[in-house]
Design an enzyme around this catalytic site. Structure first.
Site, PDB file in Angstrom:
ATOM      1  N   GLY A  81       0.810  -1.357   0.159  1.00  0.00           N
ATOM      2  CA  GLY A  81      -0.021  -0.023   0.165  1.00  0.00           C
ATOM      3  C   GLY A  81       0.889   1.094   0.045  1.00  0.00           C
ATOM      4  O   GLY A  81       2.021   1.212   0.513  1.00  0.00           O
ATOM      5  N   ASP A 176       5.936  -8.027   5.646  1.00  0.00           N
ATOM      6  CA  ASP A 176       5.978  -9.176   4.735  1.00  0.00           C
ATOM      7  C   ASP A 176       7.049  -9.021   3.659  1.00  0.00           C
ATOM      8  O   ASP A 176       7.693  -9.984   3.366  1.00  0.00           O
ATOM      9  CB  ASP A 176       4.557  -9.468   4.155  1.00  0.00           C
ATOM     10  CG  ASP A 176       3.702 -10.249   5.232  1.00  0.00           C
ATOM     11  OD1 ASP A 176       4.322 -10.695   5.929  1.00  0.00           O
ATOM     12  OD2 ASP A 176       2.453 -10.100   5.181  1.00  0.00           O
TER      13      ASP A 176
END
Ligand code: FBP
Length: 552
Positions: A81, A176
């Site tokens: 994002g 991640d």
């Protein structure tokens, strides 16, 4: 008009660096510190990362650096994002790389990690970089959520880097993406690919933080943007005195954004998911908690208020969390059957039938819209996308229902008129605050320093962030040091631990000691818009969370 007046002025802004990085670049040398260990699971991690586990901490000091001028090509990728300041990370890498040797080249991989796999690159030149300095967004090269996590993908990355003579990759991403960067770094070392990998901590959610990463970039600007909007709504609420505003805030699982915005704006109420989980509060208990405040304020003549709701709340309510993970599992196992059904009612009925009686009771008691939202597409990890679940509307409906019962019982005679809002995308691409502009530029510049020091498997680390920028400390932290082993998709995986709000931390304790007063009285604070020009006490302040966390 091609650029707004603000954008033109922001082009002229010179981001502040930590004092060591202000030295002439060939006069900065890496200093090797102690070797490191992960906090837990040392044996397993050592086995998984034989080449990159236990690397030393790195800092920088003054000294002649002969390696610095060697010509190199660097690739950069934006992952996940958007977060304000991404362009400045790239500008920081670019300026350091060109200062080291004007022949050096920076390539941006387009559209996120898939850009590496598909070999889609753009050479970043002075003209391109100058158009994006101190601006929000990730549009310079785009971003994406593809994960590079399979052996075939690693091999493909090595092939593309070799073909394009890329010596180093900078991965700008969250927990991640940085985990995957560490695995890629280890792979490149094992196959002797000659490519180093350096991570940069990005995410507005603020959940990539630990002893060495004080905050991920973007959190500062996003929370200031949301706080401005919340403050404006609070002033409207206090003027009209007729609405209850329920505002859901982005942030995924962690409530850092909600907590920071609460500290900045002093709303009537703010829910913190981590506390809900700790107290094992049911949905009905939360609804009762809000209803009680609505009645208390109504009795005092205040039929208005503002409630902040973290977007991850729903997963932290025990009965909802269990239901969501059962549905996640079911949709992963029976994806084919499920996808053949019509969206909406048919899918909801199919899921209800497949649930055990406890989960079915919870699921069918939910309004239809929420049932459908719980069944929407999963994210690449198989998790429900919390940003798509309108928890604030669910709470409003349930509070209305409880108030109706109170009215019938004669325990409430006021009015309750509500409005709902969701703030997320509004803050992810704002012009970075001075803090994020400086921090991101420093992270990028520092990432190049790590590359030119021949390091791999490190995350760019800039610390001491509540002090003025010249006192910030620049260095590198081995990513394996921040890892532990967690159960993911049925097997144990090495991952960077996600940081949730700590209930014994100073930010939460400060909020908890104040919230009763905020609910009773109306003590809204109106932070106003982010200021880019003016006195440092207005323009350069870090978040309240960071300040409280670093208070001695
Ligand atoms: P990252 O974790 O990739 O930084 O993204 C953060 C976030 O903004 C979350 O707060 C939100 O839940 C999610 O992205 C929304 O995802 P999308 O951009 O795919 O709609």
């Amino acid at each position: 008009m091609k650029y707004s007046p603000l954008q033109q002025q922001r082009y002229l802004y010179k981001p502040k660096l930590p004092s060591i990085l202000r030295e002439e670049i060939h006069a900065i040398v890496p200093v090797t510190g102690d070797s490191t260990e992960s906090a837990t699971d040392q044996t397993e991690l050592k086995k998984l990362f034989p080449k990159t586990y236990g690397l030393p901490l790195i800092s920088f000091s003054k000294g002649e650096n002969r390696e610095m001028g060697k010509k190199i090509n660097v690739g950069v990728v934006l992952s996940g994002g958007q977060a304000p300041g991404g362009h400045n990370v790239i500008a920081g890498i670019f300026d350091a790389l060109k200062a080291a040797n004007p022949e050096n080249t920076l390539y941006g991989f387009m559209g996120g990690p898939s850009g590496i796999l598909e070999d889609k690159r753009l050479e970043l030149t002075h003209d391109i970089i100058d158009e994006y300095r101190n601006t929000g967004g990730f549009d310079i090269i785009g971003s994406g959520r593809t994960k590079i996590e399979s052996p075939e993908q690693y091999a493909r990355c090595a092939e593309v880097c070799k073909k394009r003579s890329i010596d180093a990759l900078v991965v700008i991403g969250g927990d991640d993406s940085n985990t995957n960067a560490a695995v890629l770094a280890e792979y490149f070392q094992q196959v002797d690919a000659g490519v180093s990998v350096i991570g940069c901590p990005k995410t507005i959610d603020g959940d990539l933080k630990n002893e060495h990463i004080e905050i991920s970039f973007g959190f500062d600007t996003a929370t200031k943007t949301y706080s401005e909007l919340i403050g404006n709504i609070q002033r409207d609420a206090n003027s009209a005195r007729k609405y209850w505003h329920f505002i859901r805030l982005m942030g995924r699982s962690a409530s850092h954004i909600g907590l920071e915005c609460a500290l900045q704006t002093q709303p009537t109420m703010a829910l913190i998911s981590e506390e809900v989980a700790e107290k094992k509060q049911t949905l009905l208990e939360i609804v009762d908690q809000i209803t009680d405040v609505v009645i208390m304020r109504s009795n005092a003549g205040f039929n208005f208020g503002v409630v902040l709701v973290p977007e991850g709340l729903i997963e932290f309510i025990p009965e909802m969390g269990t239901l969501i993970s059962t549905i996640n599992d079911m949709l992963a196992r029976r994806a084919d059957e499920f996808s053949k059904l019509d969206q909406g009612d048919a899918q909801a009925r199919w899921v209800a039938d497949a649930l055990d009686s406890t989960d079915r009771k919870v699921f069918t008691a939910l309004p239809k819209d929420i049932q459908y939202q719980l069944l929407m597409d999963r994210d690449p990890h198989g998790n429900v996308q919390v940003s798509r679940i309108e928890t604030e509307k669910l709470l409003i409906q349930m509070v209305e229902h409880r108030l109706k019962e109170h009215k019938e019982a004669g325990t409430f005679s006021g009015s309750f008129s509500s409005l709902n809002h969701f703030f997320g995308y509004e803050g992810r691409c704002a012009f970075p605050s001075n803090f994020d502009a400086d921090y991101c530029y420093s992270l990028g510049y520092n990432a190049f320093m790590l590359i030119s020091s021949g390091l791999t498997g490190y995350i760019s680390s800039v610390t001491n962030l509540s002090a003025p920028a010249d006192q910030w400390k620049a260095g590198g932290i081995p990513i394996t040091m921040m890892m532990n082993m967690e159960q993911r998709h049925g097997s144990k995986k090495p991952v960077i631990k996600k940081a949730l709000v700590e209930l014994d931390g100073a930010p939460f304790k400060t909020f908890a000691s104040e919230r009763e007063r905020w609910a009773q009285e109306t003590v809204f604070v109106y932070p106003g818009a982010i200021q880019y020009f003016g006195p440092p006490e207005v323009c350069d302040q870090p978040t309240i969370t960071l300040t409280l966390e670093q208070q001695k």
